[in-house]
Design an enzyme around this catalytic site. Structure first.
Site, mmCIF file in Angstrom:
data_model
loop_
_atom_site.group_PDB
_atom_site.id
_atom_site.type_symbol
_atom_site.label_atom_id
_atom_site.label_comp_id
_atom_site.label_asym_id
_atom_site.label_seq_id
_atom_site.Cartn_x
_atom_site.Cartn_y
_atom_site.Cartn_z
ATOM 1 N N GLY A 197 0.787 -1.236 0.000
ATOM 2 C CA GLY A 197 0.000 0.000 0.000
ATOM 3 C C GLY A 197 0.813 1.277 0.000
ATOM 4 O O GLY A 197 0.305 2.332 0.381
ATOM 5 N N GLU A 198 2.093 1.191 -0.434
ATOM 6 C CA GLU A 198 2.919 2.405 -0.411
ATOM 7 C C GLU A 198 2.345 3.496 -1.314
ATOM 8 O O GLU A 198 2.437 4.683 -1.000
ATOM 9 C CB GLU A 198 4.358 2.091 -0.839
ATOM 10 C CG GLU A 198 5.267 3.306 -0.780
ATOM 11 C CD GLU A 198 6.730 2.996 -1.052
ATOM 12 O OE1 GLU A 198 7.477 3.936 -1.392
ATOM 13 O OE2 GLU A 198 7.122 1.813 -0.933
ATOM 14 N N ARG B 84 -0.807 4.177 -1.872
ATOM 15 C CA ARG B 84 -1.873 4.855 -1.122
ATOM 16 C C ARG B 84 -1.295 5.774 -0.044
ATOM 17 O O ARG B 84 -1.794 6.869 0.202
ATOM 18 C CB ARG B 84 -2.791 3.810 -0.472
ATOM 19 C CG ARG B 84 -3.879 3.281 -1.387
ATOM 20 C CD ARG B 84 -4.463 1.986 -0.869
ATOM 21 N NE ARG B 84 -3.621 0.858 -1.232
ATOM 22 C CZ ARG B 84 -3.571 -0.276 -0.547
ATOM 23 N NH1 ARG B 84 -4.296 -0.410 0.568
ATOM 24 N NH2 ARG B 84 -2.809 -1.252 -0.935
#
Length: 300
Positions: A98-99, A101
Site C-alpha cells: 500500500g505504499e 496509497r
C-alpha cells in the site's frame, strides 16, 4: 524428500500471503471476522508509517499519485494499508503493501491512514510486496517479468507452481520472462511504452535486436513484420552474396528462448535435422554467472 521441499516453502505459504492483499478482504470482513483471523484494523498517524526499504517497486507516476490523492480527499482510503511493526524503530510501522496509497495520502494531507497490522518476517514482507506489484494493472511488462523472476529465484517457486498461485497461464509467465533476455535498451523501450510486449518478444530471436527494435519504432512495424525481419536475419541473408547460414526452425528457436528464460543466459542450439545430433552453447558473462549456472544444473 519432504524435508527438501519444506525448505523451498515459506511458513505461511504463497496462497495464504496472497489472501492478505485481496482488495475486498478487509471490507467484507466484519469486526468479529477480523478478530478471528488475527487482523488488527486501526488508524495510524501517517508520520508513524514509513516505506519498506526493500520495496521492489521504485517508480511511482506523479500524475497518477495526484489523481489518487484527489480521490482520497473525496472518498478517503477504502482499502487499508498492510503494515508490520518496524523491526528497527519502536512505535513505528513499515509498509508491507500500500505504499502508493500512503504516498497519495500525504499529498492529500491526511493525518492518519487505516492499516492492518501483521507480524510478517522479512521474507514474507518481500514476497507480499512482489505479489502486490505483480497483481497491479498498471505495471509495465518488464516490471511484471521482474516480479515473477524475484518470486522464482528468491523463494524457489517453479513456473508451474507460480502460474497456479497467481492465476496466470504458464505460457504467460514464460513469455514475460523472455523479455528479460532482451538488451537493456529494448527493455527501456518497453518500459516507456515505445514497444509492446508482443513486439519485444518477437525480437528475442533477432540477430541484431536493438537495430530491429529501432527500425520497428521508426517504421511502425507490426509484430508479424518484426517476426519476418527477425527470421530473415536468422537465415543469414546478407548484402553482397556472403555465405548464408541455414535457418533454424520454429521449434529450435522456441527451445532456445525457453532455455534463455530458465537460465538467464544467452543460449544457442545448433541442430542437424538429418543426423539428429547437435550442440548447445551457453554464454556466461563472468564467473559469478557460471557459478549460478552450475547451481541451477546441480539443483535440477
Amino acid at each position: 524428500m519432504a524435508k527438501s521441499t519444506d525448505k523451498r516453502r515459506l511458513g505461511r505459504g504463497l496462497s495464504a500471503l496472497m489472501a492478505d492483499i485481496e482488495p475486498n478482504a478487509a471490507q467484507d470482513a466484519g469486526p468479529s471476522d477480523a478478530r478471528a483471523s488475527g487482523r488488527t484494523d486501526r488508524q495510524i498517524p501517517i508520520e508513524d508509517v514509513q516505506p519498506n526499504p526493500d520495496q521492489p517497486r521504485r517508480a511511482f507516476d506523479e500524475e497518477q499519485l495526484r489523481e489518487l490523492a484527489a480521490s482520497i480527499r473525496e472518498h478517503g482510503i477504502i482499502q487499508p494499508l498492510i503494515v508490520r511493526p518496524d523491526p528497527a524503530e519502536s512505535g513505528k510501522y513499515q509498509i508491507v503493501a500500500g505504499e502508493r496509497r500512503w504516498r497519495a495520502a500525504q499529498i492529500a494531507q491526511l493525518h492518519e491512514v487505516p492499516a492492518l497490522v501483521r507480524d510478517f518476517d522479512d521474507n514474507e514482507v518481500l514476497q507480499v510486496a512482489i505479489i502486490e506489484n505483480v497483481q497491479r494493472a498498471d505495471l509495465n511488462p518488464i516490471e511484471e517479468a521482474l516480479g515473477y523472476k524475484q518470486l522464482m529465484e528468491k523463494f524457489g517457486h517453479t513456473q508451474l507452481a507460480l502460474s497456479t498461485a497467481m492465476g496466470k497461464s504458464r505460457s504467460h509467465l514464460a513469455n514475460m520472462m523472455r523479455l528479460l533476455q532482451l538488451p537493456d535498451e529494448i527493455q527501456a523501450m518497453v518500459r516507456d511504452g515505445e514497444l509492446s510486449s508482443g513486439h519485444a518478444r518477437a525480437l528475442v530471436t533477432a540477430e541484431n535486436p536493438i537495430a530491429l527494435a529501432l527500425r520497428a519504432v521508426r517504421e511502425g512495424m507490426s509484430v508479424r513484420d518484426i517476426e519476418k525481419a527477425a527470421k530473415a536475419g536468422a537465415s543469414g541473408s546478407t548484402v553482397g552474396g556472403a555465405t548464408t547460414r541455414p535457418e533454424k526452425d520454429a521449434d529450435t528457436r522456441a527451445l532456445e528462448a525457453d532455455l534463455k528464460a530458465a537460465l538467464s543466459m544467452k543460449v544457442s542450439i545448433d541442430h542437424n535435422a538429418q543426423s539428429g545430433a547437435g550442440k548447445i552453447t551457453i554464454n556466461y558473462k563472468d564467473l559469478e554467472q557460471l557459478d549460478d549456472l552450475m547451481r541451477k544444473l546441480n539443483a535440477g
